[in-house]
Design an enzyme around this catalytic site. Sequence first.
Site, mmCIF file in Angstrom:
data_model
loop_
_atom_site.group_PDB
_atom_site.id
_atom_site.type_symbol
_atom_site.label_atom_id
_atom_site.label_comp_id
_atom_site.label_asym_id
_atom_site.label_seq_id
_atom_site.Cartn_x
_atom_site.Cartn_y
_atom_site.Cartn_z
ATOM 1 N N ASP A 11 23.928 83.199 11.451
ATOM 2 C CA ASP A 11 22.453 82.514 11.731
ATOM 3 C C ASP A 11 22.066 81.694 10.361
ATOM 4 O O ASP A 11 22.733 82.320 9.408
ATOM 5 C CB ASP A 11 21.557 83.843 12.312
ATOM 6 C CG ASP A 11 20.072 83.129 12.033
ATOM 7 O OD1 ASP A 11 20.139 82.096 12.853
ATOM 8 O OD2 ASP A 11 19.216 83.745 11.793
ATOM 9 N N LEU A 12 21.257 80.888 10.436
ATOM 10 C CA LEU A 12 20.876 80.040 9.238
ATOM 11 C C LEU A 12 19.658 80.771 8.665
ATOM 12 O O LEU A 12 19.749 81.199 7.246
ATOM 13 C CB LEU A 12 20.660 78.862 9.744
ATOM 14 C CG LEU A 12 20.507 77.633 8.459
ATOM 15 C CD1 LEU A 12 21.574 77.709 7.352
ATOM 16 C CD2 LEU A 12 19.952 76.216 8.988
ATOM 17 N N ASP A 13 18.587 80.570 9.222
ATOM 18 C CA ASP A 13 17.077 80.975 8.625
ATOM 19 C C ASP A 13 17.187 82.373 8.388
ATOM 20 O O ASP A 13 17.329 83.182 9.435
ATOM 21 C CB ASP A 13 15.959 80.590 9.669
ATOM 22 C CG ASP A 13 15.936 79.133 9.786
ATOM 23 O OD1 ASP A 13 16.729 78.507 9.133
ATOM 24 O OD2 ASP A 13 15.403 78.521 10.701
ATOM 25 N N THR A 19 14.075 79.658 5.346
ATOM 26 C CA THR A 19 13.479 78.465 5.720
ATOM 27 C C THR A 19 12.300 79.322 6.391
ATOM 28 O O THR A 19 11.159 78.462 7.017
ATOM 29 C CB THR A 19 14.106 77.743 6.496
ATOM 30 O OG1 THR A 19 14.807 78.326 7.668
ATOM 31 C CG2 THR A 19 14.997 76.951 5.852
ATOM 32 N N LYS A 47 11.283 84.935 14.625
ATOM 33 C CA LYS A 47 12.510 84.744 14.097
ATOM 34 C C LYS A 47 13.435 84.725 15.351
ATOM 35 O O LYS A 47 13.459 85.269 16.242
ATOM 36 C CB LYS A 47 12.869 86.044 13.442
ATOM 37 C CG LYS A 47 12.097 85.822 11.981
ATOM 38 C CD LYS A 47 12.662 86.907 11.202
ATOM 39 C CE LYS A 47 12.076 86.733 9.553
ATOM 40 N NZ LYS A 47 12.598 87.906 8.704
ATOM 41 N N SER A 116 22.818 78.912 15.416
ATOM 42 C CA SER A 116 21.268 79.023 14.925
ATOM 43 C C SER A 116 20.517 78.399 15.996
ATOM 44 O O SER A 116 20.962 77.315 16.607
ATOM 45 C CB SER A 116 21.271 78.315 13.555
ATOM 46 O OG SER A 116 19.738 77.995 13.274
ATOM 47 N N ALA A 117 19.180 78.648 16.124
ATOM 48 C CA ALA A 117 18.161 78.269 16.983
ATOM 49 C C ALA A 117 17.780 76.799 16.462
ATOM 50 O O ALA A 117 17.166 76.131 17.105
ATOM 51 C CB ALA A 117 17.104 79.106 17.274
ATOM 52 N N LYS A 147 18.347 82.599 21.824
ATOM 53 C CA LYS A 147 18.383 83.825 21.790
ATOM 54 C C LYS A 147 17.299 84.543 22.354
ATOM 55 O O LYS A 147 16.163 84.143 22.086
ATOM 56 C CB LYS A 147 18.724 84.170 20.315
ATOM 57 C CG LYS A 147 19.902 83.455 19.338
ATOM 58 C CD LYS A 147 19.634 83.682 18.132
ATOM 59 C CE LYS A 147 20.699 82.724 17.333
ATOM 60 N NZ LYS A 147 20.542 82.758 15.747
ATOM 61 N N GLU A 171 23.217 88.275 11.218
ATOM 62 C CA GLU A 171 21.681 88.014 12.167
ATOM 63 C C GLU A 171 20.583 88.473 11.314
ATOM 64 O O GLU A 171 20.635 89.962 10.749
ATOM 65 C CB GLU A 171 21.798 88.346 13.362
ATOM 66 C CG GLU A 171 21.859 87.258 14.401
ATOM 67 C CD GLU A 171 20.725 86.331 14.600
ATOM 68 O OE1 GLU A 171 19.844 86.889 13.869
ATOM 69 O OE2 GLU A 171 20.922 85.194 15.105
ATOM 70 N N ASP A 172 19.495 88.095 11.007
ATOM 71 C CA ASP A 172 18.018 88.644 10.592
ATOM 72 C C ASP A 172 17.163 88.924 11.588
ATOM 73 O O ASP A 172 16.006 89.317 11.078
ATOM 74 C CB ASP A 172 17.458 87.812 9.338
ATOM 75 C CG ASP A 172 16.918 86.496 9.905
ATOM 76 O OD1 ASP A 172 17.389 85.989 10.607
ATOM 77 O OD2 ASP A 172 15.827 86.316 9.202
#
Length: 223
Positions: A11-13, A19, A47, A116-117, A147, A171-172
């Site tokens: 995942d990115l953020d 971000t 998130k 990522s979303a 997600k 994932e966070d």
Amino acid sequence: MKDTTIACIFDLDGVLVDTAVYHYQAWKKLANSLGFDFSHAQNEQLKGVNRMRSLDKILDWGGIVKSQEEKEELAALKNTWYVDMISRMSASEVLPGSLELLQDLHDRDIKIALGSASKNSGLILERTNLTHFFDAIVDGNAVTTSKPDPEVFVKGAELLNAAAEDCIVFEDASAGIEAAIAAHMAVVGVGEAANLPGADLFIKDLTGVTVQQLIDLVAKKKG
């Protein structure tokens, strides 16, 4: 050294870069413009959730009803503010341990995908100098469901030509954890364990994570 036993999907953020603060600021600005406030606690619930679903939640919290056309205009306005903010990002905003782990995986020829979303992942990766690490990018522009639907991770594995059981997701967000579980992949929860039920491993950030640790995690998951 070549190792093809695992593939990694990030995942990115909140995992590689932070971000979330910019999402929060942009959503808060939008909420304030509509006459109500928006809290950090509420932001946590967004998130891993795509833009339109996030907007629906925020409008519900504010007790506001909008037409589909109006919602699309609001979402576009929020995104304009958000893109302006992330356009000023730099490599200094990469989260601790991220660069080292990506480099280690890259050096070992282990395939890496983004899952990522975000619809702005390309800009974020470019601004933080991370683009070259990824063999595949699956983001909000490439999927039709967000997600906790597993589509983003399933597509990532397909693009990496990797079996689900060989993939590790980082994932966070609880929605992302659910998506990884639904995709039958091992999942590393980045953040507070209490917020990430179901993860196979919990870490504060990517600092100190080793390739061998990840290989062992997949082997253990396979039983």
